[in-house]
Design an enzyme around this catalytic site. Structure first.
Site: not given
Ligand code: TGC
Ligand code: FAD
Length: 387
Positions: A246, A367
């Site tokens: 994504a 994301e």
């Molecule tokens: P970490 O130790 O870094 O990783 C665990 C395992 O995963 C592997 N890995 C990945 N693999 C594929 N793609 C990636 N981007 C990967 N990142 C890490 C990594 O190699 C490891 O593998 P293994 O085999 O060694 O176990 O895990 P961590 O707990 O330290 O996490 C690090 C961090 C902060 C980067 C991760 O938690 C993160 O990316 N946090 C952000 C969460 C996020 O992006 N959430 C999004 C939710 S979905 C959403 O927002 C949908 S919006 C949809 C829309 O409307 O478009």
């Molecule tokens: P938090 O994780 O609470 O972060 C708060 C603030 O702290 C941010 O500014 C962040 O950058 C900062 N921060 C975090 N960690 C650190 C650090 N280590 N050091 C310094 N600063 C830090 N999620 C899904 O699973 N599925 C979906 O389909 C999806 N759709 C979404 C659609 C919309 C419109 C929005 C707004 C969000 C959606 N999300 C979805 C959620 C999205 O992925 C989260 O909002 C995002 O990952 C951030 O999490 P949070 O909002 O809880 O912020």
């Protein structure tokens, strides 16, 4: 002459294949004809245009890179161009397609059983079934490894308890790909609409992504059969691999949003006469327009090279992080700059920059927030995780 209109200042078009250009142009026509005429109204009235879903399916916009199951098997550059054009329309439209393709069809295709793939993928390609992806929780999305939603095995079933928040398409989805903690680590489940203990609630009053449904998901002793667990998904790496798909699309989408703002603003500057001549005659305005074009051009080249790396199988997820960070930041900065150039009229929903600007406030957060992507790249440089 370099193309400053589309814009394509570095003739990036010549780096695309005929097939890639054709996909882009087809989606561009759909956006011009079907999305742009209605999107301001949808945004204003907080409505996702469901009427567009069958046409998007007809164009093959769901799961377009997947092979078989009624999917087109396009390459990743073509996919990126689709995302660019959809986000030129609106981030909400791109989000819907991103989630369906990268966050629902991709994990079912990669981690699902044959039965799950055969059941869901053909329907999803035709948009007969809509999906959502539940990873984020109310207590914080950046650190999904500490999720609280849990599943316990009871007999042949799993019992889910917990909640997910900010879930795109949550309440409209027939199936949710939900990531939960088990005693063996993170696992993924297909949770179907209507099963006892599973409810959703839409999140109202958003000032961003208003043409997109965002929901909460609740699991209250919700029983899921083992056959609905994604059998090949083990550990946090599985949902993170979906995010890579994504985020890749979003890197292209940021370019699309910026292009929409640039085109409208350039036209405005040609028309707007102040102090006796059009705004395009002013030195300061030319600097601003040139700077916007510079930023878009860099974003276009970054997205294309990322796509080529993905197509040759060498792309690393930290490269996706840099592109998502750069191109969304670029799109947001360009949208704000364009909003300002449009003057007072720029605050009206009739001008696209303010809508893109507000949307991109979500895109820069979801994301992986901008900070998270900076820290991912920082960890790649230093070898030290500083989250
Ligand atoms: P970490 O130790 O870094 O990783 C665990 C395992 O995963 C592997 N890995 C990945 N693999 C594929 N793609 C990636 N981007 C990967 N990142 C890490 C990594 O190699 C490891 O593998 P293994 O085999 O060694 O176990 O895990 P961590 O707990 O330290 O996490 C690090 C961090 C902060 C980067 C991760 O938690 C993160 O990316 N946090 C952000 C969460 C996020 O992006 N959430 C999004 C939710 S979905 C959403 O927002 C949908 S919006 C949809 C829309 O409307 O478009
Ligand atoms: P938090 O994780 O609470 O972060 C708060 C603030 O702290 C941010 O500014 C962040 O950058 C900062 N921060 C975090 N960690 C650190 C650090 N280590 N050091 C310094 N600063 C830090 N999620 C899904 O699973 N599925 C979906 O389909 C999806 N759709 C979404 C659609 C919309 C419109 C929005 C707004 C969000 C959606 N999300 C979805 C959620 C999205 O992925 C989260 O909002 C995002 O990952 C951030 O999490 P949070 O909002 O809880 O912020």
């Amino acid at each position: 002459m370099p193309d400053t209109k589309t814009p394509d200042f570095y003739n990036i078009d010549s780096l695309l294949t005929d097939d890639e250009r054709q996909v882009r142009d087809t989606v561009a026509r759909f956006v011009d004809d079907r999305v742009l005429p209605i999107i301001a109204d949808c945004f204003e009235h907080e409505r996702f245009p469901t009427e567009l879903i069958p046409e998007m399916a007809e164009l093959g916009l769901f799961g377009p890179t997947l092979k078989d199951y009624g999917c087109a098997g396009l390459n990743n550059v073509a996919y990126g161009l689709i995302m660019q054009e959809l986000e030129r329309g609106d981030s909400g439209i791109r989000s819907f397609a991103s989630v369906q393709s990268g966050l629902v069809m991709y994990p079912i295709h990669t981690y699902g059983s044959d039965e799950q793939k055969n059941r869901w993928l053909p329907q999803m390609a035709k948009a007969k079934a809509i999906g959502c992806f539940g990873l984020t929780e109310p207590d914080g999305g950046s650190d999904p490894g500490t999720m609280k939603t849990r599943a316990e095995k009871k007999g042949g079933d799993w019992v889910l308890n917990g909640a997910k928040m900010w879930i795109t398409s949550g309440s409209v989805a027939e199936v949710a790909v939900v990531w939960v903690m088990t005693e063996h680590g993170v696992r993924g489940f297909l949770v179907e609409k209507g099963i006892p203990g599973y409810t959703t609630r839409d999140i109202p009053h958003k000032f961003s992504l208003r043409a997109s449904v965002t929901s909460e998901l609740f699991f209250d002793n919700c029983r899921i059969p083992e056959s609905n667990r994604l059998p090949k998904a083990e550990g946090l790496g599985a949902p993170l691999s979906c995010l890579t798909q994504a985020r890749y699309g979003i890197a292209w989408g940021g370019v699309g949003a910026a292009i929409a703002c640039y085109r409208e603003t350039l036209e405005f500057c040609r028309q707007r006469i102040l102090f006796g001549s059009p705004l395009i005659n002013k030195q300061h305005m030319q600097v601003r327009l040139a700077d916007i074009l510079r930023r878009i051009t860099l974003g276009q080249l970054l997205a294309l090279q990322l796509g080529r790396l993905k197509d040759e199988g060498t792309m690393h997820h930290t490269q996706v992080s840099m592109a998502k960070w750069n191109n969304v930041r670029m799109g947001l900065d360009v949208a704000r700059e364009c909003r300002d150039i449009l003057g007072a009229g720029g605050i009206s929903v009739e001008c696209c920059p303010v809508r893109h600007m507000l949307n991109l406030e979500s895109v820069i957060t979801y994301e992986g927030t901008e900070t998270i992507h900076q820290l991912i790249v920082g960890r790649e440089i230093t070898g030290v995780a500083a989250f």
